[in-house]
Write a protein that holds these residues in place. Structure first.
Motif, mmCIF file in Angstrom:
data_model
loop_
_atom_site.group_PDB
_atom_site.id
_atom_site.type_symbol
_atom_site.label_atom_id
_atom_site.label_comp_id
_atom_site.label_asym_id
_atom_site.label_seq_id
_atom_site.Cartn_x
_atom_site.Cartn_y
_atom_site.Cartn_z
ATOM 1 N N TYR A 56 0.852 -1.185 0.000
ATOM 2 C CA TYR A 56 0.000 0.000 0.000
ATOM 3 C C TYR A 56 0.887 1.234 0.000
ATOM 4 C CZ TYR A 56 -3.785 -3.182 1.083
ATOM 5 O OH TYR A 56 -4.692 -4.193 1.030
ATOM 6 N N LEU A 59 -1.205 5.498 3.308
ATOM 7 C CA LEU A 59 -2.464 5.334 4.036
ATOM 8 C C LEU A 59 -2.508 6.257 5.239
ATOM 9 C CD1 LEU A 59 -2.746 1.450 4.094
ATOM 10 C CD2 LEU A 59 -4.003 3.008 2.631
ATOM 11 N N GLN A 62 -6.916 7.356 10.754
ATOM 12 C CA GLN A 62 -7.589 8.533 11.306
ATOM 13 C C GLN A 62 -8.344 8.128 12.567
ATOM 14 O OE1 GLN A 62 -11.171 10.017 9.282
ATOM 15 N NE2 GLN A 62 -9.998 11.896 8.967
ATOM 16 N N ASN A 124 -4.200 11.967 13.133
ATOM 17 C CA ASN A 124 -3.889 11.146 11.960
ATOM 18 C C ASN A 124 -2.460 10.641 12.028
ATOM 19 O OD1 ASN A 124 -6.256 11.465 9.986
ATOM 20 N ND2 ASN A 124 -5.875 13.544 10.695
ATOM 21 N N SER A 153 -10.556 5.004 11.379
ATOM 22 C CA SER A 153 -10.832 4.766 9.964
ATOM 23 C C SER A 153 -9.518 4.820 9.204
ATOM 24 C CB SER A 153 -11.827 5.794 9.417
ATOM 25 O OG SER A 153 -11.288 7.083 9.504
ATOM 26 N N HIS A 155 -7.889 5.146 5.306
ATOM 27 C CA HIS A 155 -8.167 5.513 3.922
ATOM 28 C C HIS A 155 -6.895 5.976 3.246
ATOM 29 C CE1 HIS A 155 -8.274 9.517 5.714
ATOM 30 N NE2 HIS A 155 -9.137 9.044 6.563
ATOM 31 N N GLU A 156 -6.937 5.939 1.919
ATOM 32 C CA GLU A 156 -5.793 6.406 1.149
ATOM 33 C C GLU A 156 -5.682 7.922 1.271
ATOM 34 O OE1 GLU A 156 -5.201 4.953 -2.800
ATOM 35 O OE2 GLU A 156 -6.393 3.170 -2.368
ATOM 36 N N HIS A 157 -4.450 8.404 1.212
ATOM 37 C CA HIS A 157 -4.226 9.841 1.355
ATOM 38 C C HIS A 157 -4.697 10.578 0.109
ATOM 39 C CE1 HIS A 157 -2.463 13.433 2.998
ATOM 40 N NE2 HIS A 157 -1.825 13.642 1.853
ATOM 41 N N HIS A 161 -7.340 15.788 2.460
ATOM 42 C CA HIS A 161 -6.894 15.541 3.836
ATOM 43 C C HIS A 161 -5.797 16.523 4.239
ATOM 44 C CE1 HIS A 161 -8.223 11.323 2.613
ATOM 45 N NE2 HIS A 161 -9.177 11.819 3.377
#
Length: 193
Positions: A56, A59, A62, A124, A153, A155-157, A161
């Motif tokens: 990945y 990421l 959060q 984060n 949570s 999630h992809e950056h 953000h």
């Protein structure tokens, strides 16, 4: 008693010319030779056909909750566990608190019974180049560390953000609007040499 036995053991090892200070019995598990993938004979074409493990790229983990101190300590622990696991942590940050006004009404009327002012805090942790096998373990550890009332949570950056992190300067925005209303900025004059 223990110190006397320890001294006798050290003297015995010196007399035997051994480089070891202490000698412990070897278990059957330690006697077995460890076999690694590279130790086995496999043709080169079979090794090259093995699939690459997925990675990945970037990421964000959060964490949201109502208590900033708990979130900060949880973020610190997640950051520490990620580094122990060998996962590269790019950065960690806090975003400005969201303020909520919750009103509770009396039954069957529009009169306010109670008024609550809540703040939702967010922390984060950004990790990069995470192997798929390590992400599952990191998420399990992160969920185990999560305090009550907090949510996690992943999630992809995204660029959105990044924008949320910064508090807008309302005075500067207002001054720019006034400048636009007045006709914009003056053109720059060229200096004579």
């Amino acid at each position: 008693m223990f110190s006397r036995k320890f001294i006798n053991l050290v003297k015995l090892n010196r007399n035997l010319g051994s480089k070891k200070i202490l000698s412990f019995p070897i278990t059957p598990l330690q006697r077995q030779e460890r076999r690694y993938k590279g130790d086995l004979y496999e043709p080169d074409y079979l090794i090259s056909m093995q699939p690459d493990e997925p990675i990945y790229d970037c990421l964000n983990l959060q964490i949201k909750g109502y208590d900033f101190v708990l979130l900060e300590s949880c973020q610190k622990e997640i950051h520490r566990y990620a580094e122990v696991m060998g996962i590269q942590v790019e950065e960690s940050w806090a975003t400005p608190a969201q303020q909520l006004n919750v009103q509770r009404f009396k039954p069957g009327s529009t009169a306010v019974e109670s008024d609550y002012h809540l703040k939702i805090y967010e922390r984060n942790v950004q990790v990069v180049d995470v192997p798929a096998w390590a992400l599952g373990t990191l998420l399990r550890v992160s969920r185990a560390l999560l305090p009550e009332g907090c949510t996690l949570s992943v999630h992809e950056h995204a660029p959105e953000h990044e924008e949320v992190r910064y508090v807008p300067d309302n005075e500067l925005i207002e001054l720019k609007q006034q400048l636009d209303v007045m006709g914009g900025s003056r053109p720059e004059k060229k200096k004579k040499k």
